[in-house]
Design a protein around this motif. Structure first.
Motif, PDB file in Angstrom:
ATOM      1  N   VAL A  53       0.838  -1.194   0.000  1.00 52.27           N
ATOM      2  CA  VAL A  53       0.000   0.000   0.000  1.00 52.27           C
ATOM      3  C   VAL A  53       0.879   1.253   0.000  1.00 52.27           C
ATOM      4  O   VAL A  53       1.839   1.345   0.777  1.00 52.27           O
ATOM      5  CB  VAL A  53      -0.934   0.004   1.232  1.00 52.27           C
ATOM      6  N   ARG A  54       0.562   2.197  -0.877  1.00 55.17           N
ATOM      7  CA  ARG A  54       1.300   3.463  -0.934  1.00 55.17           C
ATOM      8  C   ARG A  54       1.095   4.240   0.368  1.00 55.17           C
ATOM      9  O   ARG A  54      -0.006   4.254   0.926  1.00 55.17           O
ATOM     10  CB  ARG A  54       0.801   4.289  -2.125  1.00 55.17           C
ATOM     11  N   VAL A  55       2.151   4.909   0.828  1.00 57.05           N
ATOM     12  CA  VAL A  55       2.103   5.600   2.120  1.00 57.05           C
ATOM     13  C   VAL A  55       2.217   7.108   1.946  1.00 57.05           C
ATOM     14  O   VAL A  55       3.058   7.608   1.190  1.00 57.05           O
ATOM     15  CB  VAL A  55       3.231   5.095   3.045  1.00 57.05           C
ATOM     16  N   GLY A  56       1.356   7.824   2.665  1.00 57.90           N
ATOM     17  CA  GLY A  56       1.414   9.273   2.704  1.00 57.90           C
ATOM     18  C   GLY A  56       1.384   9.767   4.136  1.00 57.90           C
ATOM     19  O   GLY A  56       0.868   9.092   5.033  1.00 57.90           O
ATOM     20  N   ALA A  57       1.949  10.955   4.360  1.00 56.75           N
ATOM     21  CA  ALA A  57       1.898  11.595   5.670  1.00 56.75           C
ATOM     22  C   ALA A  57       0.564  12.315   5.831  1.00 56.75           C
ATOM     23  O   ALA A  57       0.037  12.883   4.868  1.00 56.75           O
ATOM     24  CB  ALA A  57       3.045  12.591   5.809  1.00 56.75           C
ATOM     25  N   HIS A  58       0.033  12.305   7.061  1.00 61.12           N
ATOM     26  CA  HIS A  58      -1.267  12.932   7.338  1.00 61.12           C
ATOM     27  C   HIS A  58      -1.106  13.920   8.497  1.00 61.12           C
ATOM     28  O   HIS A  58      -1.601  13.694   9.609  1.00 61.12           O
ATOM     29  CB  HIS A  58      -2.263  11.831   7.680  1.00 61.12           C
ATOM     30  N   PRO A  59      -0.396  15.033   8.245  1.00 59.56           N
ATOM     31  CA  PRO A  59      -0.127  16.000   9.316  1.00 59.56           C
ATOM     32  C   PRO A  59      -1.335  16.890   9.602  1.00 59.56           C
ATOM     33  O   PRO A  59      -2.225  17.051   8.769  1.00 59.56           O
ATOM     34  CB  PRO A  59       1.025  16.834   8.737  1.00 59.56           C
ATOM     35  N   SER A  60      -1.324  17.496  10.784  1.00 60.41           N
ATOM     36  CA  SER A  60      -2.475  18.305  11.201  1.00 60.41           C
ATOM     37  C   SER A  60      -2.016  19.506  12.006  1.00 60.41           C
ATOM     38  O   SER A  60      -0.838  19.657  12.339  1.00 60.41           O
ATOM     39  CB  SER A  60      -3.418  17.469  12.063  1.00 60.41           C
ATOM     40  N   PHE A  61      -2.988  20.343  12.352  1.00 64.43           N
ATOM     41  CA  PHE A  61      -2.748  21.339  13.383  1.00 64.43           C
ATOM     42  C   PHE A  61      -2.469  20.601  14.697  1.00 64.43           C
ATOM     43  O   PHE A  61      -2.937  19.468  14.894  1.00 64.43           O
ATOM     44  CB  PHE A  61      -3.985  22.217  13.577  1.00 64.43           C
ATOM     45  N   LEU A  84       7.040  20.511   9.479  1.00 65.08           N
ATOM     46  CA  LEU A  84       8.340  19.853   9.317  1.00 65.08           C
ATOM     47  C   LEU A  84       8.583  18.820  10.413  1.00 65.08           C
ATOM     48  O   LEU A  84       9.156  17.757  10.161  1.00 65.08           O
ATOM     49  CB  LEU A  84       9.453  20.900   9.313  1.00 65.08           C
ATOM     50  N   TYR A  85       8.150  19.125  11.625  1.00 70.11           N
ATOM     51  CA  TYR A  85       8.264  18.190  12.752  1.00 70.11           C
ATOM     52  C   TYR A  85       7.532  16.886  12.437  1.00 70.11           C
ATOM     53  O   TYR A  85       8.060  15.783  12.637  1.00 70.11           O
ATOM     54  CB  TYR A  85       7.675  18.860  13.991  1.00 70.11           C
ATOM     55  N   GLN A  86       6.318  17.010  11.897  1.00 67.08           N
ATOM     56  CA  GLN A  86       5.524  15.820  11.593  1.00 67.08           C
ATOM     57  C   GLN A  86       6.088  15.050  10.398  1.00 67.08           C
ATOM     58  O   GLN A  86       6.144  13.810  10.407  1.00 67.08           O
ATOM     59  CB  GLN A  86       4.071  16.228  11.334  1.00 67.08           C
ATOM     60  N   LEU A  87       6.522  15.774   9.368  1.00 67.93           N
ATOM     61  CA  LEU A  87       7.099  15.111   8.202  1.00 67.93           C
ATOM     62  C   LEU A  87       8.404  14.410   8.567  1.00 67.93           C
ATOM     63  O   LEU A  87       8.692  13.315   8.081  1.00 67.93           O
ATOM     64  CB  LEU A  87       7.333  16.121   7.082  1.00 67.93           C
ATOM     65  N   GLY A  88       9.181  15.040   9.424  1.00 69.47           N
ATOM     66  CA  GLY A  88      10.426  14.420   9.852  1.00 69.47           C
ATOM     67  C   GLY A  88      10.196  13.146  10.640  1.00 69.47           C
ATOM     68  O   GLY A  88      10.908  12.147  10.454  1.00 69.47           O
ATOM     69  N   ALA A  89       9.172  13.161  11.497  1.00 70.38           N
ATOM     70  CA  ALA A  89       8.878  11.982  12.313  1.00 70.38           C
ATOM     71  C   ALA A  89       8.451  10.799  11.452  1.00 70.38           C
ATOM     72  O   ALA A  89       8.969   9.684  11.601  1.00 70.38           O
ATOM     73  CB  ALA A  89       7.780  12.320  13.327  1.00 70.38           C
ATOM     74  N   ILE A  90       7.534  11.035  10.532  1.00 72.39           N
ATOM     75  CA  ILE A  90       7.071   9.909   9.718  1.00 72.39           C
ATOM     76  C   ILE A  90       8.148   9.460   8.736  1.00 72.39           C
ATOM     77  O   ILE A  90       8.284   8.268   8.451  1.00 72.39           O
ATOM     78  CB  ILE A  90       5.745  10.230   8.988  1.00 72.39           C
ATOM     79  N   SER A  91       8.951  10.390   8.267  1.00 68.97           N
ATOM     80  CA  SER A  91      10.039  10.022   7.357  1.00 68.97           C
ATOM     81  C   SER A  91      11.034   9.104   8.047  1.00 68.97           C
ATOM     82  O   SER A  91      11.509   8.117   7.461  1.00 68.97           O
ATOM     83  CB  SER A  91      10.738  11.287   6.852  1.00 68.97           C
ATOM     84  N   ALA A  92      11.342   9.403   9.303  1.00 67.71           N
ATOM     85  CA  ALA A  92      12.271   8.556  10.061  1.00 67.71           C
ATOM     86  C   ALA A  92      11.716   7.147  10.248  1.00 67.71           C
ATOM     87  O   ALA A  92      12.436   6.151  10.093  1.00 67.71           O
ATOM     88  CB  ALA A  92      12.569   9.197  11.415  1.00 67.71           C
ATOM     89  N   LEU A  93      10.441   7.060  10.555  1.00 62.98           N
ATOM     90  CA  LEU A  93       9.822   5.747  10.732  1.00 62.98           C
ATOM     91  C   LEU A  93       9.730   4.993   9.408  1.00 62.98           C
ATOM     92  O   LEU A  93       9.900   3.772   9.364  1.00 62.98           O
ATOM     93  CB  LEU A  93       8.429   5.902  11.357  1.00 62.98           C
ATOM     94  N   CYS A  94       9.459   5.713   8.323  1.00 63.87           N
ATOM     95  CA  CYS A  94       9.439   5.076   7.003  1.00 63.87           C
ATOM     96  C   CYS A  94      10.807   4.479   6.676  1.00 63.87           C
ATOM     97  O   CYS A  94      10.904   3.354   6.174  1.00 63.87           O
ATOM     98  CB  CYS A  94       9.050   6.093   5.927  1.00 63.87           C
ATOM     99  N   THR A  95      11.855   5.228   6.956  1.00 62.55           N
ATOM    100  CA  THR A  95      13.211   4.727   6.707  1.00 62.55           C
ATOM    101  C   THR A  95      13.472   3.473   7.522  1.00 62.55           C
ATOM    102  O   THR A  95      14.025   2.481   7.011  1.00 62.55           O
ATOM    103  CB  THR A  95      14.247   5.811   7.056  1.00 62.55           C
ATOM    104  N   ALA A  96      13.061   3.488   8.780  1.00 64.71           N
ATOM    105  CA  ALA A  96      13.274   2.336   9.653  1.00 64.71           C
ATOM    106  C   ALA A  96      12.527   1.102   9.170  1.00 64.71           C
ATOM    107  O   ALA A  96      13.011  -0.032   9.322  1.00 64.71           O
ATOM    108  CB  ALA A  96      12.850   2.677  11.080  1.00 64.71           C
ATOM    109  N   GLU A  97      11.351   1.300   8.572  1.00 61.46           N
ATOM    110  CA  GLU A  97      10.530   0.182   8.126  1.00 61.46           C
ATOM    111  C   GLU A  97      10.763  -0.172   6.653  1.00 61.46           C
ATOM    112  O   GLU A  97      10.147  -1.108   6.136  1.00 61.46           O
ATOM    113  CB  GLU A  97       9.045   0.508   8.337  1.00 61.46           C
ATOM    114  N   GLY A  98      11.616   0.575   5.976  1.00 64.92           N
ATOM    115  CA  GLY A  98      11.867   0.314   4.557  1.00 64.92           C
ATOM    116  C   GLY A  98      10.685   0.652   3.674  1.00 64.92           C
ATOM    117  O   GLY A  98      10.402  -0.025   2.687  1.00 64.92           O
TER     118      GLY A  98
END
Length: 246
Positions: A53-61, A84-98
């Protein structure tokens, strides 16, 4: 052949994530500021990978108290840091999970405000472009947010909603109104098929509004989210519509 993507909001703590990821082709993974947490995010990413499944970030206020659905006016520098805080967090987890992060879909009030507020739409688009210019922006079909993103060279994904009513200008009926949601499964399926096959959506004013349907949102927090997702998939397949994120 017609193609359409099915996306769902995940990592919000509703317990349906693993099952829903067997039915959709894109996952909007909450980034922890309106619901869920780092553990919910990681689980959703892992299950998304298992199901291709394709993955996207879902940031919010930053609005956990109201599930990110309260309008906010944050200073631009503060909101940019928040995104940027939210994008950085999910990007790090994406990297960890491949897992590859492919797009960004703002959540709730952030999404709806950016659909009509030029400065906010531009800030979101520029922040995404600065973070990773290969990311696409998923937003309301025909909205100002997508037009502005395209103007600065960001890729976009036009999203439509199976379970929301529309106004004649192509915007969603506000959740504050009693007629905001499509409560009947048959009506929702008919609306989806019209959007995909005819490129239009019926409004509450009884006017058909032109629309581009790249991706259909299926909310994961509904009382019968799984059953609804299954019905939508079946209806699309019966019309020989290919369900794909490509």
């Amino acid at each position: 052949m017609k193609y359409v993507d099915l996306n769902v909001d995940l990592a919000e703590g509703f317990g349906n994530d693993q099952a829903l990821l067997k039915l959709v082709t894109s996952a909007n993974v909450a980034c922890g500021l309106h619901a869920g947490d780092y553990h919910e995010m990681q689980k959703a990413l892992r299950w998304a990978k298992q199901n291709n499944v394709r993955v996207g970030a879902h940031p919010s206020f930053p609005d956990r108290e109201n599930f990110g659905r309260t309008a906010m006016q944050l200073p631009a520098v503060q909101l940019k840091s928040c995104l940027l805080y939210q994008l950085g967090a999910i990007s790090a987890l994406c990297t960890a999970e491949g897992v590859v992060l492919s797009y960004v879909k703002p959540h709730g009030a952030l999404y709806n405000q950016a659909a009509r507020e030029p400065a906010l739409a531009l800030l979101i688009a520029q922040t995404i472009q600065q973070f990773d210019p290969t990311l696409k922006l998923m937003g309301l079909s025909g909205s100002l947010m997508l037009t502005i993103a395209e103007d600065i060279g960001l890729g976009t994904i036009s999203e439509v909603f199976a379970d929301r009513h529309y106004l004649a200008d192509g915007s969603l009926v506000p959740r504050s109104r009693a007629d905001a949601l499509v409560e009947n499964d048959e009506e929702a399926i008919a609306q989806v098929l019209q959007m995909v096959l005819e490129g239009s959506v019926p409004s509450v004013e009884s006017k058909n509004v032109p629309i581009k349907a790249d991706s259909i949102c299926l909310h994961g927090d509904g009382a019968h989210a799984l059953q609804f997702a299954q019905k939508i998939r079946l209806a699309l397949q019966e019309q020989q519509i290919c369900i794909s994120a490509a």
